[in-house]
Write an enzyme that holds these catalytic residues in place. Structure first.
Site, PDB file in Angstrom:
ATOM      1  N   ARG A 121       0.806  -1.240   0.000  1.00 53.75           N
ATOM      2  CA  ARG A 121       0.000   0.000   0.000  1.00 53.75           C
ATOM      3  C   ARG A 121       0.835   1.286   0.000  1.00 53.75           C
ATOM      4  NH1 ARG A 121      -3.138  -2.907   3.868  1.00 53.75           N
ATOM      5  NH2 ARG A 121      -4.921  -3.851   2.836  1.00 53.75           N
ATOM      6  N   LYS A 143       3.823  11.398 -11.305  1.00 54.49           N
ATOM      7  CA  LYS A 143       3.053  10.527 -12.196  1.00 54.49           C
ATOM      8  C   LYS A 143       3.790   9.200 -12.305  1.00 54.49           C
ATOM      9  CE  LYS A 143       0.423  13.550 -15.255  1.00 54.49           C
ATOM     10  NZ  LYS A 143       0.226  14.025 -16.644  1.00 54.49           N
ATOM     11  N   GLU A 185      11.692  19.197 -24.151  1.00 51.56           N
ATOM     12  CA  GLU A 185      10.860  19.481 -22.962  1.00 51.56           C
ATOM     13  C   GLU A 185      11.311  20.779 -22.288  1.00 51.56           C
ATOM     14  OE1 GLU A 185       8.097  17.857 -21.949  1.00 51.56           O
ATOM     15  OE2 GLU A 185       8.221  15.970 -23.041  1.00 51.56           O
ATOM     16  N   LYS A 227       8.010  23.208 -13.310  1.00 50.91           N
ATOM     17  CA  LYS A 227       7.175  22.014 -13.108  1.00 50.91           C
ATOM     18  C   LYS A 227       6.679  21.962 -11.664  1.00 50.91           C
ATOM     19  CE  LYS A 227       6.117  17.386 -14.048  1.00 50.91           C
ATOM     20  NZ  LYS A 227       6.260  16.198 -14.835  1.00 50.91           N
ATOM     21  N   GLU A 237      -3.835  16.953 -11.898  1.00 48.55           N
ATOM     22  CA  GLU A 237      -4.205  17.353 -13.265  1.00 48.55           C
ATOM     23  C   GLU A 237      -5.706  17.522 -13.455  1.00 48.55           C
ATOM     24  OE1 GLU A 237      -1.587  15.953 -16.474  1.00 48.55           O
ATOM     25  OE2 GLU A 237      -3.394  15.612 -17.642  1.00 48.55           O
ATOM     26  N   ARG A 241      -2.480  21.620 -14.714  1.00 52.19           N
ATOM     27  CA  ARG A 241      -1.321  20.781 -15.054  1.00 52.19           C
ATOM     28  C   ARG A 241      -1.298  20.390 -16.534  1.00 52.19           C
ATOM     29  NH1 ARG A 241       1.410  15.969 -11.369  1.00 52.19           N
ATOM     30  NH2 ARG A 241       2.909  15.281 -12.947  1.00 52.19           N
ATOM     31  N   ASN A 245       1.237  19.541 -21.136  1.00 57.04           N
ATOM     32  CA  ASN A 245       1.035  18.701 -22.325  1.00 57.04           C
ATOM     33  C   ASN A 245       1.150  19.503 -23.621  1.00 57.04           C
ATOM     34  OD1 ASN A 245       0.553  16.533 -20.655  1.00 57.04           O
ATOM     35  ND2 ASN A 245      -1.643  16.934 -20.549  1.00 57.04           N
ATOM     36  N   HIS A 248       1.942  17.855 -26.914  1.00 56.02           N
ATOM     37  CA  HIS A 248       1.750  16.414 -26.750  1.00 56.02           C
ATOM     38  C   HIS A 248       0.536  15.885 -27.517  1.00 56.02           C
ATOM     39  CE1 HIS A 248       4.782  17.079 -23.745  1.00 56.02           C
ATOM     40  NE2 HIS A 248       4.806  15.808 -23.375  1.00 56.02           N
ATOM     41  N   HIS A 252       1.674  12.860 -29.443  1.00 60.31           N
ATOM     42  CA  HIS A 252       1.213  11.488 -29.179  1.00 60.31           C
ATOM     43  C   HIS A 252       0.654  10.854 -30.440  1.00 60.31           C
ATOM     44  CE1 HIS A 252       0.701  11.966 -24.552  1.00 60.31           C
ATOM     45  NE2 HIS A 252       1.927  11.617 -24.899  1.00 60.31           N
ATOM     46  N   HIS A 265      10.361  10.227 -27.661  1.00 53.57           N
ATOM     47  CA  HIS A 265       9.237  11.032 -27.180  1.00 53.57           C
ATOM     48  C   HIS A 265       9.492  12.538 -27.376  1.00 53.57           C
ATOM     49  CE1 HIS A 265       5.908  12.355 -24.751  1.00 53.57           C
ATOM     50  NE2 HIS A 265       6.728  13.009 -23.954  1.00 53.57           N
TER      51      HIS A 265
HETATM   52  N1  GLY Z   1       4.668  15.021 -18.089  1.00 55.09           N
HETATM   53  C1  GLY Z   1       3.524  15.797 -17.792  1.00 55.09           C
HETATM   54  C2  GLY Z   1       3.171  15.832 -16.343  1.00 55.09           C
HETATM   55  O1  GLY Z   1       3.956  15.409 -15.513  1.00 55.09           O
HETATM   56  O2  GLY Z   1       2.107  16.252 -16.012  1.00 55.09           O
END
Ligand code: GLY
Length: 360
Positions: A121, A143, A185, A227, A237, A241, A245, A248, A252, A265
Site C-alpha cells: 500500500r 506521475k 521538454e 514544473k 491534473e 497541469r 502537455n 503532446h 502522441h 518522445h
Molecule cells: N509530463 C507531464 C506531467 O507530468 O504532467
C-alpha cells in the site's frame, strides 16, 4: 548544489541539482528518512555506469542495497515486470519502511514509482534520473504508471517521491540524440511559462549542446522550478497541469501512427509543439513570429520540426482516441506568446487540418 522544494503538504520533497551527487545519495537520504532496506531498480548498463558510487554512499550510512535489474525499453513498464519485482521485494523481506531507488530514465522512474505506490500500500521512493528528459519532466511531479496492451500509462497512480537527486554528470554518457530529445521538454517550459528561459536557450544553444555545466544547471533548475509550481497548483491534473502537455496532442498522435518506433518522445513533442504553435497562429492567438521562433530554436537543437508522411485525417482520428482528449472534443494547449499559454477545449478540425496539410 541547488535545492528546490515541491510544496505538497505532507507529500513535499526536495529536488537536488548539482555535480557529484551520486556518491552523496546515501547521506542525502539519511538526512530525510531512515529506510529499513533499500532496493535500487535500474537497467544493467546504468548500473555499470552509476551503481558503484551510489552503493558506496549507501554503505557509508549503513545500508546494503539490493540491485534489481530490468531490461531497457518501454516493454519493462508492464504488470508482468512489476509482479516479478514484487516477488523480489518479498524475498528480501522488504516491509513498509523499505525504500526503492529509481536509477535511470523515464521507464525505470515510472515503473519504480508504480511499484512504490502499490507495494504494501505504498513505500517511500527516491528518483535518480539519468536522462535529461527524466530530470526535467518524469522524475518530478509524481506521475507513475505501467502500460497496458491497449495503451501507454493506462495503469498508474499519482505518488510523489521522497527526494529527487539530479546529478548533471550523468548527462555526459547520455547519447546525443537522447540529450537533444530532452531539450524539447526544456523548450516546452520556456514556451508555456518563461520567456527568459526561452531567450536563454536561443542565446546559449551551442554551449548547452556542449554540456556546459552552468548552462545545464540553469536550464534544469528553471525547468524543475516551473514544473514544481504547476504541480503545486494542480497535483492531480484537474486542469492547470494540462499546460505541461503542450505539443503532446500532436506529438502522441505522431508516436502512435509511427508505432512508437519512428521518434523518441521528445522528438515527437518537438514536432507537436511546432504544429500547436502554428495552430495558435492560425486561430488568431499569436503572431506568426511565435511558431517561427519555436521552430528555429528546435532546429538549433537538431530536433525534427515537420511531421512524417501521415494522413491528416489519421492524425485527427488518433487525437480523438488519446486519453488526454475528453468527450469527442479536441483539446489543445495553444500559445498566446512565448511564456504564455491557454488551454482550449474545443478546437475545430478545419484549422487543425490546415496546419497539418501545410506542414505535409
Ligand atoms: N509530463 C507531464 C506531467 O507530468 O504532467
Amino acid at each position: 548544489m541547488k535545492r528546490l522544494n515541491i510544496d505538497l503538504a505532507d507529500r513535499s520533497y526536495d529536488i537536488l541539482i548539482g555535480r557529484n551527487l551520486l556518491a552523496k545519495t546515501g547521506e542525502l537520504i539519511a538526512e530525510r528518512f531512515n529506510p529499513s532496506r533499500v532496493a535500487i531498480i535500474t537497467h544493467p548498463s546504468i548500473r555499470n555506469l552509476f551503481g558503484e558510487p551510489i552503493e558506496s554512499g549507501l554503505a557509508a550510512v549503513g545500508h546494503v542495497p539490493e540491485f534489481i535489474e530490468v531490461p531497457e525499453g518501454e516493454s519493462s513498464k508492464s504488470l508482468q515486470q512489476a509482479e516479478s519485482i514484487y516477488d523480489r521485494l518479498l524475498e528480501m523481506n522488504c516491509d513498509r519502511k523499505s525504500a526503492l531507488v529509481a536509477l535511470g530514465g523515464g521507464v525505470v522512474g515510472d515503473l519504480t514509482g508504480f511499484i512504490a505506490a502499490t507495494y504494501q500500500r505504498g513505500i517511500p521512493f527516491v528518483q535518480i534520473p539519468t536522462t535529461l528528459l527524466s530530470q526535467v519532466d518524469s522524475s518530478v511531479g509524481g506521475k507513475t504508471a505501467v502500460n497496458h496492451p491497449r495503451g501507454k500509462n493506462m495503469i498508474g497512480a499519482f505518488y510523489q517521491p521522497k527526494l529527487v537527486v539530479i546529478d548533471l554528470d550523468t548527462l555526459h554518457t547520455l547519447p546525443q540524440k537522447e540529450f537533444r530529445a530532452g531539450l524539447a521538454e526544456v523548450v516546452k517550459y520556456g514556451v508555456i511559462a518563461d520567456k527568459n528561459l526561452f531567450a536563454f536557450l536561443e542565446g546559449n544553444a551551442k554551449a548547452i549542446l556542449l554540456l556546459d555545466s552552468h548552462c545545464l544547471e540553469h536550464i534544469i533548475e528553471t525547468s524543475c522550478a516551473i514544473k514544481a509550481d504547476v504541480v503545486e497548483k494542480d497535483e492531480r491534473e484537474s486542469r492547470h497541469r494540462m499546460i505541461l502537455n503542450f505539443g503532446h496532442t500532436f506529438g502522441h498522435a505522431i508516436e502512435t501512427l509511427t508505432n512508437y518506433t519512428g521518434y523518441l518522445h521528445g522528438e515527437a513533442v518537438a514536432i507537436g509543439m511546432v504544429q500547436a504553435a502554428w495552430l495558435s497562429a492560425k486561430t488568431g492567438r499569436c503572431s506568426e513570429d511565435v511558431p517561427q521562433r519555436i521552430e528555429d530554436l528546435l532546429k538549433k537543437f537538431g530536433l525534427p520540426t515537420q511531421p512524417p508522411d501521415v494522413k491528416s485525417q489519421d492524425v485527427i482520428e488518433s487525437m480523438y482516441h488519446d486519453k488526454k482528449t475528453e468527450r469527442d472534443q479536441l483539446r489543445f494547449i495553444l500559445v498566446k506568446d512565448i511564456g504564455s499559454i491557454e488551454i482550449v477545449d474545443d478546437v475545430p478540425e478545419t484549422p487543425i487540418k490546415a496546419v497539418l496539410e501545410k506542414a505535409g
